[in-house]
Write an enzyme that holds these catalytic residues in place. Sequence first.
Site, short mmCIF file in Angstrom:
data_model
loop_
_atom_site.label_atom_id
_atom_site.label_comp_id
_atom_site.label_asym_id
_atom_site.label_seq_id
_atom_site.Cartn_x
_atom_site.Cartn_y
_atom_site.Cartn_z
CE LYS A 129 -1.79 86.80 44.96
NZ LYS A 129 -2.06 88.23 44.65
CG HIS A 157 -0.69 77.88 66.30
ND1 HIS A 157 -0.70 77.14 67.45
CD2 HIS A 157 0.60 77.91 65.90
CE1 HIS A 157 0.52 76.75 67.74
NE2 HIS A 157 1.33 77.20 66.80
#
Length: 251
Positions: free
Chosen positions: A204, A137
Site C-alpha cells: 500500500k 498460478h
Amino acid sequence: MPRNRNTFSSLSAWRRRVLANAVRSGWRWVQETGSVTAEHPGGLRFRRLGAGTRLAFPQGTVFGEQWIEIGECCIVAEQVTLTAGMLPGLDLGTDTVLTLGDGVVLGRGSHVIADAKVTIGSDTYCGPYVYITSTNHSYDDPDEPVGRQWPRSEPVSIGPGCWLGTGAVILPGARLGRNVVVAAGAVVRGEVPDHSVVAGAPAKVVRSWDRDKGWQPPLRTPAPTPIPDHVTPEQLAALAALAAPEAEGAR
C-alpha cells in the site's frame, strides 16, 4: 633433534596464503571470463545487449533471449534469472517480451520471469532477490493441485527511476509509475502512482509526493543540503579529511 613447531607453523601459514591468493586470482579470472557483454556474449544471443552492459558470472537461468532486450550500461549481478516464455524453445512471435531500459540494475539472485510482456524502465535499481513475474498460478479448481492448474499471465510495467528493495515481489498486472520506491519484502500488484513509496503485503502507498505540499506524510529527516555548483571535488575531499577526526573523536 627436536622439530621447531614455529618453523612448521610459519611454513604452513605461508603455503595457505599462497594457495588462498591463487584461488582468489583464479576466481577473479573465471568471473571476468564468464561474464556476458555485447563484445563477449558467450552462448547467449539476446535481441539486444547494449554497450557497457555486463551480466556477472555465474549467471542464473537464462532462456528465450531472442525475445529479451537489455539496454546500455546495465548491471546484472550473479545468479540472476532472465526468461522469456514458459519453457525454453518456444516460438514467442515477433515482438520483444522482456525489456530492460538503459542503466537498469538487477541485484544478486533476482528473477525476472516474462511470459507476458515485462518492461523495466531506465535507471531502475533492484536490490538482491527481487522477483518480477508476469505469470502466477491459478486456483480455479479446489480439488486439483495448484501446480497443475493453467497459470494466468498479465503484462508488467515498471517506470523509470524506480527503486525495488531486497526481496520485493512484483506480481502480474502490476504497473509502477516513475520514481516509485518499493520497500523490502513488499508484494506489489495493481497500479502504483508516480513518486510514491509502497510497503507491505499486499503493498500500500505509505508516502507520496505532492507538488504543493511536498512529501506526505512529511519526511522524518531533513532533506540534504545540495552542494553548490562552484564547489570542486578537491574541496569536498579536503572537507571530508577535516571532518574525519571530529567524527572519530565523537565516538
